[in-house]
Design a protein around this motif. Structure first.
Motif, PDB file in Angstrom:
ATOM      1  N   ALA A   1     -10.079  16.193 -16.596  1.00 13.19           N
ATOM      2  CA  ALA A   1     -11.507  16.523 -16.581  1.00 13.19           C
ATOM      3  C   ALA A   1     -11.719  18.035 -16.554  1.00 13.19           C
ATOM      4  CB  ALA A   1     -12.189  15.870 -15.388  1.00 13.19           C
ATOM      5  N   ALA A   2     -10.906  18.743 -15.772  1.00 13.09           N
ATOM      6  CA  ALA A   2     -11.015  20.201 -15.735  1.00 13.09           C
ATOM      7  C   ALA A   2     -10.651  20.798 -17.091  1.00 13.09           C
ATOM      8  CB  ALA A   2     -10.111  20.772 -14.639  1.00 13.09           C
ATOM      9  N   GLY A   3      -9.631  20.253 -17.743  1.00 10.40           N
ATOM     10  CA  GLY A   3      -9.247  20.739 -19.064  1.00 10.40           C
ATOM     11  C   GLY A   3     -10.346  20.523 -20.087  1.00 10.40           C
ATOM     12  N   VAL A   4     -10.993  19.362 -20.048  1.00 12.35           N
ATOM     13  CA  VAL A   4     -12.089  19.093 -20.977  1.00 12.35           C
ATOM     14  C   VAL A   4     -13.251  20.047 -20.704  1.00 12.35           C
ATOM     15  CG1 VAL A   4     -13.844  17.363 -21.601  1.00 12.35           C
ATOM     16  CG2 VAL A   4     -11.439  16.704 -21.430  1.00 12.35           C
ATOM     17  N   ALA A   5     -13.512  20.335 -19.441  1.00  5.84           N
ATOM     18  CA  ALA A   5     -14.597  21.268 -19.102  1.00  5.84           C
ATOM     19  C   ALA A   5     -14.302  22.666 -19.646  1.00  5.84           C
ATOM     20  CB  ALA A   5     -14.797  21.317 -17.587  1.00  5.84           C
TER      21      ALA A   5
ATOM     22  N   ALA B   1       0.832  -1.208   0.000  1.00  4.44           N
ATOM     23  CA  ALA B   1       0.000   0.000   0.000  1.00  4.44           C
ATOM     24  C   ALA B   1       0.865   1.255   0.000  1.00  4.44           C
ATOM     25  CB  ALA B   1      -0.939  -0.003   1.198  1.00  4.44           C
ATOM     26  N   ARG B   2       1.923   1.242   0.760  1.00  8.24           N
ATOM     27  CA  ARG B   2       2.802   2.424   0.799  1.00  8.24           C
ATOM     28  C   ARG B   2       3.469   2.657  -0.540  1.00  8.24           C
ATOM     29  NH1 ARG B   2       4.621  -0.335   5.612  1.00  8.24           N
ATOM     30  NH2 ARG B   2       3.383   0.410   7.350  1.00  8.24           N
ATOM     31  N   ARG B   3       3.824   1.569  -1.207  1.00  2.00           N
ATOM     32  CA  ARG B   3       4.499   1.678  -2.502  1.00  2.00           C
ATOM     33  C   ARG B   3       3.536   2.100  -3.601  1.00  2.00           C
ATOM     34  NH1 ARG B   3       5.813  -2.338  -6.403  1.00  2.00           N
ATOM     35  NH2 ARG B   3       4.651  -3.790  -5.118  1.00  2.00           N
ATOM     36  N   LEU B   4       2.262   1.732  -3.487  1.00  2.00           N
ATOM     37  CA  LEU B   4       1.283   2.039  -4.519  1.00  2.00           C
ATOM     38  C   LEU B   4       0.559   3.359  -4.290  1.00  2.00           C
ATOM     39  CD1 LEU B   4      -0.322  -1.475  -4.989  1.00  2.00           C
ATOM     40  CD2 LEU B   4       1.308  -0.328  -6.467  1.00  2.00           C
ATOM     41  N   LEU B   5       0.724   3.971  -3.138  1.00  2.91           N
ATOM     42  CA  LEU B   5      -0.014   5.188  -2.810  1.00  2.91           C
ATOM     43  C   LEU B   5       0.333   6.339  -3.755  1.00  2.91           C
ATOM     44  CD1 LEU B   5      -2.019   6.482  -0.874  1.00  2.91           C
ATOM     45  CD2 LEU B   5      -0.086   7.150   0.552  1.00  2.91           C
ATOM     46  N   LEU B   6       1.592   6.571  -4.008  1.00  2.00           N
ATOM     47  CA  LEU B   6       1.993   7.691  -4.870  1.00  2.00           C
ATOM     48  C   LEU B   6       1.496   7.520  -6.307  1.00  2.00           C
ATOM     49  CD1 LEU B   6       3.465  10.378  -5.055  1.00  2.00           C
ATOM     50  CD2 LEU B   6       5.543   9.101  -5.577  1.00  2.00           C
ATOM     51  N   PRO B   7       1.651   6.361  -6.941  1.00  2.00           N
ATOM     52  CA  PRO B   7       1.103   6.229  -8.304  1.00  2.00           C
ATOM     53  C   PRO B   7      -0.412   6.396  -8.354  1.00  2.00           C
ATOM     54  CG  PRO B   7       2.686   4.476  -7.892  1.00  2.00           C
ATOM     55  CD  PRO B   7       2.482   5.191  -6.603  1.00  2.00           C
ATOM     56  N   ILE B   8      -1.126   5.918  -7.338  1.00  2.00           N
ATOM     57  CA  ILE B   8      -2.583   6.068  -7.318  1.00  2.00           C
ATOM     58  C   ILE B   8      -2.960   7.539  -7.190  1.00  2.00           C
ATOM     59  CG2 ILE B   8      -4.654   5.612  -5.933  1.00  2.00           C
ATOM     60  CD1 ILE B   8      -3.480   2.835  -5.370  1.00  2.00           C
ATOM     61  N   LEU B   9      -2.277   8.263  -6.316  1.00  2.00           N
ATOM     62  CA  LEU B   9      -2.575   9.693  -6.156  1.00  2.00           C
ATOM     63  C   LEU B   9      -2.229  10.479  -7.416  1.00  2.00           C
ATOM     64  CD1 LEU B   9      -1.451  10.363  -2.469  1.00  2.00           C
ATOM     65  CD2 LEU B   9      -3.779  10.259  -3.377  1.00  2.00           C
ATOM     66  N   LEU B  10      -1.126  10.145  -8.057  1.00  2.00           N
ATOM     67  CA  LEU B  10      -0.756  10.842  -9.290  1.00  2.00           C
ATOM     68  C   LEU B  10      -1.758  10.559 -10.405  1.00  2.00           C
ATOM     69  CD1 LEU B  10       3.127  10.419  -9.322  1.00  2.00           C
ATOM     70  CD2 LEU B  10       1.816  12.511  -8.917  1.00  2.00           C
ATOM     71  N   THR B  11      -2.240   9.333 -10.492  1.00  6.98           N
ATOM     72  CA  THR B  11      -3.247   8.995 -11.496  1.00  6.98           C
ATOM     73  C   THR B  11      -4.537   9.749 -11.235  1.00  6.98           C
ATOM     74  OG1 THR B  11      -2.268   6.810 -11.731  1.00  6.98           O
ATOM     75  CG2 THR B  11      -4.514   7.082 -12.557  1.00  6.98           C
ATOM     76  N   LEU B  12      -4.947   9.816  -9.982  1.00  7.26           N
ATOM     77  CA  LEU B  12      -6.155  10.552  -9.623  1.00  7.26           C
ATOM     78  C   LEU B  12      -6.008  12.038  -9.946  1.00  7.26           C
ATOM     79  CD1 LEU B  12      -8.945  10.432  -8.274  1.00  7.26           C
ATOM     80  CD2 LEU B  12      -7.800  10.816  -6.099  1.00  7.26           C
ATOM     81  N   ALA B  13      -4.865  12.623  -9.617  1.00  7.01           N
ATOM     82  CA  ALA B  13      -4.640  14.037  -9.920  1.00  7.01           C
ATOM     83  C   ALA B  13      -4.626  14.274 -11.431  1.00  7.01           C
ATOM     84  CB  ALA B  13      -3.325  14.500  -9.296  1.00  7.01           C
ATOM     85  N   GLY B  14      -4.014  13.379 -12.187  1.00  3.70           N
ATOM     86  CA  GLY B  14      -3.998  13.519 -13.643  1.00  3.70           C
ATOM     87  C   GLY B  14      -5.394  13.422 -14.229  1.00  3.70           C
ATOM     88  N   GLY B  15      -6.218  12.511 -13.722  1.00  9.50           N
ATOM     89  CA  GLY B  15      -7.586  12.374 -14.210  1.00  9.50           C
ATOM     90  C   GLY B  15      -8.426  13.606 -13.909  1.00  9.50           C
ATOM     91  N   LEU B  16      -8.288  14.148 -12.705  1.00  6.19           N
ATOM     92  CA  LEU B  16      -9.044  15.352 -12.355  1.00  6.19           C
ATOM     93  C   LEU B  16      -8.591  16.554 -13.173  1.00  6.19           C
ATOM     94  CD1 LEU B  16      -9.281  14.964  -8.472  1.00  6.19           C
ATOM     95  CD2 LEU B  16     -11.112  14.690 -10.158  1.00  6.19           C
ATOM     96  N   THR B  17      -7.289  16.667 -13.415  1.00 11.61           N
ATOM     97  CA  THR B  17      -6.782  17.758 -14.230  1.00 11.61           C
ATOM     98  C   THR B  17      -7.284  17.637 -15.667  1.00 11.61           C
ATOM     99  OG1 THR B  17      -4.810  17.842 -12.852  1.00 11.61           O
ATOM    100  CG2 THR B  17      -4.676  18.927 -14.988  1.00 11.61           C
TER     101      THR B  17
END
Length: 128
Positions: free
Chosen positions: A37-41, A19-35
């Motif tokens: 979505a904002a760009g598409v909006a 979980a500790r090793r996967l936390l950063l890639p998951i957060l970066l993926t989430l931030a990229g997806g939200l960014t």
């Protein structure tokens, strides 16, 4: 239940360790997806404003609504076809049909009988 408990505890250890090793890639993926979505909006808002200046607000709303609806329909059809498509399997291997019992060759019967008799005669001397 000891076996099941061991499996559950080992899975828990793996999850805690990874979980500790996967936390950063998951957060970066989430931030990229939200960014994204904002760009598409913002691009959608820009397209609406540009169309509303060119053709007016009513037709711009109609064009944007139709365009997004058609895009959604195409994506849904693509997703439906993608997930309902059966997995491609290897083509079946066709084996020649087994000959009927009466169609075996005379040579194969002789060879089988010779092998059977030879095996019995060799096996008689070595019985334990």
């Amino acid at each position: 239940m000891g076996f099941v408990d061991d499996i559950v505890h080992s899975i828990g250890r793996y999850i805690r360790r990874d979980a500790r090793r996967l936390l950063l890639p998951i957060l970066l993926t989430l931030a990229g997806g939200l960014t994204a979505a904002a760009g598409v909006a913002f691009l959608t808002a820009w397209a609406y404003l540009t169309l509303s200046i060119a053709v007016g607000q009513g037709p711009a709303s109609l064009l944007m609504g139709l365009g997004l609806t058609i895009l959604a329909a195409v994506l849904l059809v693509f997703a439906r076809n993608r997930f309902t498509k059966r997995a491609l399997t290897d083509p079946p291997v066709f084996q020649p049909a087994a000959p009927a019992a009466g169609e075996t060759g005379l040579a194969s019967q002789i060879a089988f009988t010779a092998a059977f008799v030879l095996a019995r005669s060799l096996g008689e001397g070595r019985r334990d």
